[in-house]
Design a protein around this motif. Structure first.
Motif, PDB file in Angstrom:
ATOM      1  N   GLU A  82       1.012  -9.794   3.061  1.00  0.00           N
ATOM      2  CA  GLU A  82       0.889 -10.373   4.399  1.00  0.00           C
ATOM      3  C   GLU A  82       1.092 -11.895   4.385  1.00  0.00           C
ATOM      4  OE1 GLU A  82      -2.562  -9.020   6.621  1.00  0.00           O
ATOM      5  OE2 GLU A  82      -2.684 -10.954   7.626  1.00  0.00           O
ATOM      6  N   GLU A 130      12.316 -10.066   0.410  1.00  0.00           N
ATOM      7  CA  GLU A 130      13.361 -10.787   1.137  1.00  0.00           C
ATOM      8  C   GLU A 130      12.881 -12.188   1.555  1.00  0.00           C
ATOM      9  OE1 GLU A 130      16.436  -9.793   1.716  1.00  0.00           O
ATOM     10  OE2 GLU A 130      17.097 -11.257   3.192  1.00  0.00           O
ATOM     11  N   ILE A 138       4.762 -12.677   3.969  1.00  0.00           N
ATOM     12  CA  ILE A 138       5.551 -12.366   5.163  1.00  0.00           C
ATOM     13  C   ILE A 138       5.282 -13.404   6.256  1.00  0.00           C
ATOM     14  CG2 ILE A 138       5.913 -10.645   6.995  1.00  0.00           C
ATOM     15  CD1 ILE A 138       5.316  -8.484   4.832  1.00  0.00           C
ATOM     16  N   TYR A 168       9.417  -4.658   0.535  1.00  0.00           N
ATOM     17  CA  TYR A 168      10.804  -5.117   0.583  1.00  0.00           C
ATOM     18  C   TYR A 168      10.983  -6.297   1.544  1.00  0.00           C
ATOM     19  CZ  TYR A 168      10.868  -0.849  -1.962  1.00  0.00           C
ATOM     20  OH  TYR A 168      10.581   0.099  -2.905  1.00  0.00           O
ATOM     21  N   ILE A 169      10.151  -6.325   2.564  1.00  0.00           N
ATOM     22  CA  ILE A 169      10.175  -7.471   3.479  1.00  0.00           C
ATOM     23  C   ILE A 169       9.657  -8.708   2.740  1.00  0.00           C
ATOM     24  CG2 ILE A 169       9.229  -8.423   5.622  1.00  0.00           C
ATOM     25  CD1 ILE A 169       9.059  -5.521   6.650  1.00  0.00           C
ATOM     26  N   GLU A 196      12.069  -1.304  -9.144  1.00  0.00           N
ATOM     27  CA  GLU A 196      13.477  -1.685  -9.025  1.00  0.00           C
ATOM     28  C   GLU A 196      13.619  -3.169  -9.317  1.00  0.00           C
ATOM     29  OE1 GLU A 196      15.290   0.064  -5.406  1.00  0.00           O
ATOM     30  OE2 GLU A 196      15.714   1.553  -6.944  1.00  0.00           O
ATOM     31  N   THR A 214       7.529   3.182  -3.458  1.00  0.00           N
ATOM     32  CA  THR A 214       7.590   4.643  -3.520  1.00  0.00           C
ATOM     33  C   THR A 214       8.740   5.119  -4.404  1.00  0.00           C
ATOM     34  OG1 THR A 214       6.804   4.693  -1.269  1.00  0.00           O
ATOM     35  CG2 THR A 214       7.732   6.720  -2.079  1.00  0.00           C
ATOM     36  N   ILE A 215       9.838   4.360  -4.376  1.00  0.00           N
ATOM     37  CA  ILE A 215      10.980   4.765  -5.199  1.00  0.00           C
ATOM     38  C   ILE A 215      10.866   4.292  -6.637  1.00  0.00           C
ATOM     39  CG2 ILE A 215      12.845   5.197  -3.557  1.00  0.00           C
ATOM     40  CD1 ILE A 215      13.487   2.286  -3.485  1.00  0.00           C
ATOM     41  N   ILE A 222       6.695   1.406   1.124  1.00  0.00           N
ATOM     42  CA  ILE A 222       7.870   1.788   1.915  1.00  0.00           C
ATOM     43  C   ILE A 222       8.522   0.564   2.558  1.00  0.00           C
ATOM     44  CG2 ILE A 222       8.647   3.037   3.975  1.00  0.00           C
ATOM     45  CD1 ILE A 222       6.400   5.087   3.369  1.00  0.00           C
ATOM     46  N   ALA A 223       7.713  -0.299   3.150  1.00  0.00           N
ATOM     47  CA  ALA A 223       8.294  -1.357   3.979  1.00  0.00           C
ATOM     48  C   ALA A 223       7.885  -2.782   3.582  1.00  0.00           C
ATOM     49  CB  ALA A 223       7.941  -1.106   5.446  1.00  0.00           C
ATOM     50  N   HIS A 224       6.572  -3.070   3.573  1.00  0.00           N
ATOM     51  CA  HIS A 224       6.132  -4.453   3.344  1.00  0.00           C
ATOM     52  C   HIS A 224       6.650  -5.022   2.014  1.00  0.00           C
ATOM     53  CE1 HIS A 224       3.235  -3.270   6.472  1.00  0.00           C
ATOM     54  NE2 HIS A 224       3.152  -4.554   6.745  1.00  0.00           N
ATOM     55  N   THR A 239       0.806  -1.214   0.000  1.00  0.00           N
ATOM     56  CA  THR A 239       0.000   0.000   0.000  1.00  0.00           C
ATOM     57  C   THR A 239       0.846   1.274   0.000  1.00  0.00           C
ATOM     58  OG1 THR A 239      -1.454  -1.271   1.407  1.00  0.00           O
ATOM     59  CG2 THR A 239      -2.009   1.027   1.111  1.00  0.00           C
ATOM     60  N   ALA A 240       1.755   1.379   0.975  1.00  0.00           N
ATOM     61  CA  ALA A 240       2.536   2.611   1.086  1.00  0.00           C
ATOM     62  C   ALA A 240       3.807   2.545   0.239  1.00  0.00           C
ATOM     63  CB  ALA A 240       2.891   2.879   2.545  1.00  0.00           C
TER      64      ALA A 240
END
Lengths: 104, 151
Positions: free
Chosen positions: A84, A21, A87, A17-18, A45, A41-42, A13-15, A10-11
């Motif tokens: 989710e 991984e 993860i 990339y987690i 990639e 956001t970036i 930013i975090a989920h 959603t954002a």
């Protein structure tokens, strides 16, 4: 087997990339080759190439939002789940991918 | 830019006290304010809570990653706090949280892709069970820092 995929949350930013991984770790542990593109956001990639997608046995889309380029996966087996799920249970998901690929 | 350039022990803490998610976010936002990462705590917290409404930020294994883009942020970073007690939190494994990684991300056109890429790299490391184990074992802020640098 060869796995390609996209992670996007959603954002952005975090989920995202987690999830990437977790997928990479779980797939490599079971001896698979994997390449995950991130759309965050970036921006995009580690973009997948057409050749990689063509050579892949399946695609895993770990996404919570609409992503760009879903049509790239129309010719291969595709599993779509929220970040989710990846993860929480990355190993189970890779096992499921193995089953789906084995089924033909 | 490397991870060590963005991992900052000034915005880390151990043995933090808090009973609720709201306590935890208050404590961590205060750390960010004092270290000069945010200037407007209220607007920052509003953006963090907005993201909380969109889905769980408890990623399992006692780790939470509250985050959001905010105009209250002047410097991108991740505050990392280890709390004395398990704090109730919406998480994917139903467990509470001991480690809170509070992301401060600028909502601006010139937010700096280099910084954001590093934050993404750090987020990715939270998907590594070895990093998570080191964070849960950490006794000092240096241990918290090393959890990210050693893997």
């Amino acid at each position: 087997m060869k796995i390609v995929g996209v992670a996007a949350c959603t954002a952005g930013i975090a989920h995202t990339y987690i999830a990437k991984e977790k997928l990479v770790k779980a797939a490599e542990k079971r001896g698979h080759q994997i390449h995950i593109e991130t759309q965050g956001t970036i921006g995009t990639e580690d973009a997948l190439t057409d050749e990689e997608i063509k050579a892949a046995d399946c695609a895993i889309l770990a996404i919570d939002i609409k992503i760009s380029g879903t049509e790239r996966f129309k010719d291969i087996k595709t599993i779509q789940v929220p970040t989710e799920v990846v993860i929480k249970s990355p190993n189970k998901l890779i096992e499921k991918a193995e089953e789906i690929v084995a089924k033909n | 830019m490397e991870i060590k350039d963005i991992i900052d022990t000034n915005i880390m803490g151990v043995n933090l006290e808090g009973k609720t998610k709201s306590d935890a976010i208050d404590v961590m936002a205060d750390i960010l304010l004092k270290a000069g990462y945010i200037t407007d705590t209220e607007s920052y917290k509003k953006d963090i809570y907005h993201r909380e409404t969109l889905g769980k930020t408890g990623i399992g294994n006692y780790i939470a990653i509250p985050h959001g883009l905010s105009k209250g942020v002047v410097k991108n970073g991740i505050a990392i706090g280890k709390f004395k007690n398990e704090i109730p939190w919406e998480s994917i494994d139903g467990k509470g949280v001991r480690i809170v990684c509070l992301f401060a991300v600028q909502d601006a056109d010139n937010a700096g892709n280099d910084h954001l890429r590093m934050l993404a790299t750090i987020a990715g490391k939270l998907g590594d069970d070895d990093v998570v184990k080191d964070l849960l074992d950490a006794q000092t802020v240096k241990d918290l820092r090393n959890a990210f640098l050693n893997h």
